[in-house]
Every structure is written in structure tokens, then in C-alpha cells.
Write a protein that holds these residues in place. Structure first.
Motif, PDB file in Angstrom:
ATOM      1  N   ALA A  54       0.512  -1.407   0.018  1.00  0.00           N
ATOM      2  CA  ALA A  54       0.007  -0.304   0.425  1.00  0.00           C
ATOM      3  C   ALA A  54       0.693   1.083   0.005  1.00  0.00           C
ATOM      4  CB  ALA A  54      -0.596   0.588   1.022  1.00  0.00           C
ATOM      5  N   MET A  55       1.794   0.954   0.766  1.00  0.00           N
ATOM      6  CA  MET A  55       3.029   2.163   0.471  1.00  0.00           C
ATOM      7  C   MET A  55       3.487   2.469  -0.613  1.00  0.00           C
ATOM      8  SD  MET A  55       3.741   4.757   2.924  1.00  0.00           S
ATOM      9  CE  MET A  55       5.260   6.307   3.606  1.00  0.00           C
ATOM     10  N   ALA A  56       3.869   1.573  -1.348  1.00  0.00           N
ATOM     11  CA  ALA A  56       4.756   1.813  -2.955  1.00  0.00           C
ATOM     12  C   ALA A  56       3.924   2.000  -3.712  1.00  0.00           C
ATOM     13  CB  ALA A  56       4.902   0.789  -2.887  1.00  0.00           C
ATOM     14  N   LEU A  57       2.907   1.378  -3.763  1.00  0.00           N
ATOM     15  CA  LEU A  57       1.697   1.589  -4.727  1.00  0.00           C
ATOM     16  C   LEU A  57       1.087   2.114  -4.278  1.00  0.00           C
ATOM     17  CD1 LEU A  57       1.916  -2.163  -5.696  1.00  0.00           C
ATOM     18  CD2 LEU A  57       3.510  -0.394  -6.892  1.00  0.00           C
ATOM     19  N   GLY A  58       0.104   2.326  -2.883  1.00  0.00           N
ATOM     20  CA  GLY A  58      -0.500   3.487  -3.779  1.00  0.00           C
ATOM     21  C   GLY A  58       0.028   4.842  -3.220  1.00  0.00           C
ATOM     22  N   PHE A  59       0.651   4.500  -2.119  1.00  0.00           N
ATOM     23  CA  PHE A  59       1.128   6.768  -1.537  1.00  0.00           C
ATOM     24  C   PHE A  59       1.670   6.407  -2.741  1.00  0.00           C
ATOM     25  CE2 PHE A  59       3.562   9.121   0.933  1.00  0.00           C
ATOM     26  CZ  PHE A  59       3.509   9.842   0.914  1.00  0.00           C
ATOM     27  N   ILE A  60       3.367   5.859  -2.692  1.00  0.00           N
ATOM     28  CA  ILE A  60       4.503   7.009  -3.158  1.00  0.00           C
ATOM     29  C   ILE A  60       3.913   6.770  -5.191  1.00  0.00           C
ATOM     30  CG2 ILE A  60       6.430   6.618  -3.903  1.00  0.00           C
ATOM     31  CD1 ILE A  60       7.846   5.189  -1.218  1.00  0.00           C
ATOM     32  N   THR A  61       3.706   6.151  -5.494  1.00  0.00           N
ATOM     33  CA  THR A  61       3.339   5.966  -7.351  1.00  0.00           C
ATOM     34  C   THR A  61       2.582   6.940  -7.873  1.00  0.00           C
ATOM     35  OG1 THR A  61       4.143   3.759  -6.832  1.00  0.00           O
ATOM     36  CG2 THR A  61       3.269   4.824  -8.761  1.00  0.00           C
ATOM     37  N   TRP A  91      -6.976   4.327 -12.849  1.00  0.00           N
ATOM     38  CA  TRP A  91      -7.602   3.458 -13.218  1.00  0.00           C
ATOM     39  C   TRP A  91      -7.106   1.901 -13.044  1.00  0.00           C
ATOM     40  CZ3 TRP A  91     -11.946   4.480 -10.590  1.00  0.00           C
ATOM     41  CH2 TRP A  91     -12.700   6.142 -10.954  1.00  0.00           C
ATOM     42  N   ALA A  92      -6.073   2.292 -14.223  1.00  0.00           N
ATOM     43  CA  ALA A  92      -4.800   0.810 -13.538  1.00  0.00           C
ATOM     44  C   ALA A  92      -3.965   0.824 -11.810  1.00  0.00           C
ATOM     45  CB  ALA A  92      -3.900   0.662 -14.467  1.00  0.00           C
ATOM     46  N   LEU A  93      -3.895   2.144 -12.102  1.00  0.00           N
ATOM     47  CA  LEU A  93      -2.503   2.756 -11.122  1.00  0.00           C
ATOM     48  C   LEU A  93      -3.930   1.660 -10.014  1.00  0.00           C
ATOM     49  CD1 LEU A  93      -0.305   2.438  -9.324  1.00  0.00           C
ATOM     50  CD2 LEU A  93      -0.658   4.713  -9.821  1.00  0.00           C
ATOM     51  N   ALA A  94      -5.601   2.358 -10.039  1.00  0.00           N
ATOM     52  CA  ALA A  94      -5.931   2.237  -8.486  1.00  0.00           C
ATOM     53  C   ALA A  94      -6.589   1.168  -8.083  1.00  0.00           C
ATOM     54  CB  ALA A  94      -7.171   3.201  -8.647  1.00  0.00           C
ATOM     55  N   ILE A  95      -6.641   0.584  -9.633  1.00  0.00           N
ATOM     56  CA  ILE A  95      -7.297  -1.134  -9.047  1.00  0.00           C
ATOM     57  C   ILE A  95      -6.026  -1.914  -8.699  1.00  0.00           C
ATOM     58  CG2 ILE A  95      -8.187  -3.460 -10.506  1.00  0.00           C
ATOM     59  CD1 ILE A  95      -9.706  -0.654 -11.906  1.00  0.00           C
ATOM     60  N   GLY A  96      -4.474  -1.511  -9.454  1.00  0.00           N
ATOM     61  CA  GLY A  96      -3.663  -2.398  -9.482  1.00  0.00           C
ATOM     62  C   GLY A  96      -3.465  -2.288  -7.851  1.00  0.00           C
ATOM     63  N   SER A  97      -3.211  -1.680  -7.652  1.00  0.00           N
ATOM     64  CA  SER A  97      -2.595  -0.938  -5.961  1.00  0.00           C
ATOM     65  C   SER A  97      -4.101  -1.979  -4.376  1.00  0.00           C
ATOM     66  CB  SER A  97      -3.051   0.203  -5.582  1.00  0.00           C
ATOM     67  OG  SER A  97      -3.504   1.232  -5.934  1.00  0.00           O
ATOM     68  N   THR A  98      -5.140  -2.048  -5.329  1.00  0.00           N
ATOM     69  CA  THR A  98      -5.592  -2.439  -4.654  1.00  0.00           C
ATOM     70  C   THR A  98      -6.071  -4.386  -4.580  1.00  0.00           C
ATOM     71  OG1 THR A  98      -7.297  -0.450  -4.746  1.00  0.00           O
ATOM     72  CG2 THR A  98      -8.774  -2.533  -4.237  1.00  0.00           C
ATOM     73  N   LEU A  99      -5.596  -4.383  -5.685  1.00  0.00           N
ATOM     74  CA  LEU A  99      -5.461  -5.537  -5.627  1.00  0.00           C
ATOM     75  C   LEU A  99      -4.542  -6.324  -5.085  1.00  0.00           C
ATOM     76  CD1 LEU A  99      -6.454  -6.548  -9.328  1.00  0.00           C
ATOM     77  CD2 LEU A  99      -7.835  -7.173  -7.364  1.00  0.00           C
ATOM     78  N   SER A 100      -3.210  -5.309  -5.161  1.00  0.00           N
ATOM     79  CA  SER A 100      -1.917  -5.578  -4.595  1.00  0.00           C
ATOM     80  C   SER A 100      -2.441  -6.047  -3.220  1.00  0.00           C
ATOM     81  CB  SER A 100      -1.296  -4.669  -4.842  1.00  0.00           C
ATOM     82  OG  SER A 100       0.104  -4.940  -4.253  1.00  0.00           O
ATOM     83  N   LEU A 124      -1.282  -4.617 -13.966  1.00  0.00           N
ATOM     84  CA  LEU A 124      -2.513  -3.715 -13.822  1.00  0.00           C
ATOM     85  C   LEU A 124      -1.358  -2.513 -13.623  1.00  0.00           C
ATOM     86  CD1 LEU A 124      -5.841  -5.016 -12.206  1.00  0.00           C
ATOM     87  CD2 LEU A 124      -5.362  -3.611 -14.513  1.00  0.00           C
ATOM     88  N   VAL A 125      -0.720  -2.524 -12.401  1.00  0.00           N
ATOM     89  CA  VAL A 125       0.171  -1.261 -12.147  1.00  0.00           C
ATOM     90  C   VAL A 125       1.250  -1.524 -13.229  1.00  0.00           C
ATOM     91  CG1 VAL A 125       2.382  -0.845 -10.508  1.00  0.00           C
ATOM     92  CG2 VAL A 125      -0.092  -2.038  -9.787  1.00  0.00           C
ATOM     93  N   LEU A 126       2.023  -2.481 -14.403  1.00  0.00           N
ATOM     94  CA  LEU A 126       2.790  -2.540 -14.800  1.00  0.00           C
ATOM     95  C   LEU A 126       2.435  -1.257 -16.137  1.00  0.00           C
ATOM     96  CD1 LEU A 126       5.405  -2.768 -16.584  1.00  0.00           C
ATOM     97  CD2 LEU A 126       4.198  -5.167 -17.330  1.00  0.00           C
ATOM     98  N   THR A 127       1.296  -2.041 -16.546  1.00  0.00           N
ATOM     99  CA  THR A 127      -0.055  -0.977 -17.419  1.00  0.00           C
ATOM    100  C   THR A 127      -0.334   0.687 -17.259  1.00  0.00           C
ATOM    101  OG1 THR A 127      -1.509  -2.886 -17.755  1.00  0.00           O
ATOM    102  CG2 THR A 127      -1.700  -0.966 -18.650  1.00  0.00           C
ATOM    103  N   ALA A 128      -0.591   1.168 -16.179  1.00  0.00           N
ATOM    104  CA  ALA A 128      -0.481   2.376 -15.205  1.00  0.00           C
ATOM    105  C   ALA A 128       0.667   3.400 -15.687  1.00  0.00           C
ATOM    106  CB  ALA A 128      -1.188   2.266 -14.201  1.00  0.00           C
TER     107      ALA A 128
END
Length: 219
Positions: A54-61, A91-100, A124-128
Motif C-alpha cells: 500500500a505504501m509503495a503502490l498506493g501512496f508513493i507511485t 484507474w489501472a493504478l488504483a485497481i492494481g494497488s487495491t488488488l496488490s 495492472l500496475v505495469l500497464t499504468a
């Protein structure tokens, strides 16, 4: 106290900037709140992996994406290449971080869906990231048109280039609402356009443009 989610008192529309960049900022701080509520100690519900994701993909990215989408078009003096790619990357990052985050929870509880969720989240994160990189790269490839003395002034004309080509227009800018120029020893930063300066001073850019173009005809 920080006013991150507070309604903005002044909405400044800047040509070339998609105000959807704020979605990334809101997403980042929302995940920061989630991280603050998740214990980092591995022995407490075994949620440390979820917190790291959550910190890496949800906040920093998201903050990196949001700041880049906000400042790079302005600094380069051009429009963002694709508003659709901005939204798609969000949306790709939001969904990807949630799934992560959910995957990390599943990993902690050792359910059979962990690896499937991990694969989906990673894709999804790679796509973002790819969409973001393409959008920024294409934006930075464009070179802004430089102002030449005698040309009509437009909203996208940079104030510094205008004053370098026609310094006698400085009093016209000040008289028509850009009072901040009177206190400046030097010209403003190069990314500041007529529209940006007018909005910052809460001045209607229409009469300002008319006054500048009328003054140019007399020069």
C-alpha cells in the motif's frame, strides 16, 4: 490541517494541464491513511506485506504520477499529450494497488487466490506505468512555439518571452491587473503564460489580451 481533501477556494484552469491530476493525489493520501491503520509488525495479523504494498503502490507511485502530470506540461509550455491516457493510467493504478493490497492480505492468510491476484495486480500496475511513460514522453517531445515581436498575444504566450521581445509592454501588464510584476526585479519563470498569470491574479484574461494586442499595434 493540511487541507488535502478540502475544496479549493480558487479553481485555476491552465491550458495543457488536466485537473484530473488531483485524483492521483487523493488516491495517494487515501492509501497513506490505510497504511497508518495497518500494523507493520509481522506478528500482528501478519499484515506487514499489505502495508508495504500500500505504501509503495498506493501512496508513493500516485504522488509521482500526479506531480508529473501537473508540472511537466507547464514547465514545457505545451499541452498534455493525452487526457485519456491520464485517466486510464489512474484507474489501472488504483485497481492494481487495491488488488496488490488484497493479494498481500490473502498471502498472509494463505488462501489459494493469492497468486492469481498478484498476477492481475502486477499487470495492472505495469500497464499504468507504461501508459504514464508514453504520455509523459510524448508530451516532452513537443516544443512550444516561441513568441516573436509583433505577433498577436495569446493565452498560451509566455510572459517572459513577451517581455523579452517587447519590454515596453510591462506597464500594460501591470496596469491591467498583473500587479505582481511591479514588485519583481526580474521576469517571472518561463513556464508562466498569460493565462496562468491572469488566473493567479484573479484577472479576466480577455481584457488583458485586448489591451496587449492594442498596445502591440501602436508599437
Amino acid at each position: 490541517a493540511l487541507g488535502i481533501f478540502a475544496k479549493r477556494r480558487t479553481r485555476i484552469e491552465i491550458k495543457g494541464v488536466d485537473n484530473a491530476f488531483v485524483w492521483f493525489v487523493h488516491l495517494g493520501y487515501a492509501w497513506l491513511i490505510v497504511v497508518a491503520l495497518v500494523p507493520f509488525h509481522a506478528d500482528v495479523f501478519r499484515l506487514s506485506a499489505a502495508a508495504r504494498h500500500a505504501m509503495a503502490l498506493g501512496f508513493i507511485t500516485p504522488l509521482i504520477f500526479g506531480v508529473a502530470y501537473r508540472v511537466l506540461p507547464i514547465f514545457n509550455g505545451v499541452n498534455l499529450w493525452s487526457h485519456r491516457l491520464l485517466r486510464a493510467s489512474f484507474w489501472a493504478l488504483a485497481i492494481g494497488s487495491t488488488l496488490s493490497f488484497a493479494m498481500a492480505l490473502n498471502k498472509a492468510y494463505e488462501t489459494r487466490w493469492s497468486y492469481a491476484w498478484a498476477a492481475a495486480a502486477g499487470l495492472l500496475v505495469l500497464t499504468a506505468v507504461v501508459l504514464f511513460a508514453i504520455n509523459i514522453a510524448q508530451t516532452l517531445r513537443v516544443r512550444p512555439e516561441k513568441y516573436v515581436r509583433g505577433q498577436p498575444v495569446r493565452l498560451t504566450t509566455r510572459v517572459t518571452e513577451l517581455l523579452e521581445a517587447a519590454p515596453e509592454l510591462r506597464p500594460v501588464l501591470i496596469h491591467n491587473g498583473l500587479a505582481g510584476l511591479a514588485a519583481m526585479r526580474h521576469n517571472p519563470p518561463r513556464f508562466v503564460t498569460i493565462e496562468f498569470a491572469a488566473r493567479r491574479h484573479q484577472v479576466d484574461p480577455g481584457p488583458l489580451l485586448a489591451a496587449l494586442n492594442e498596445a502591440i499595434k501602436r508599437v
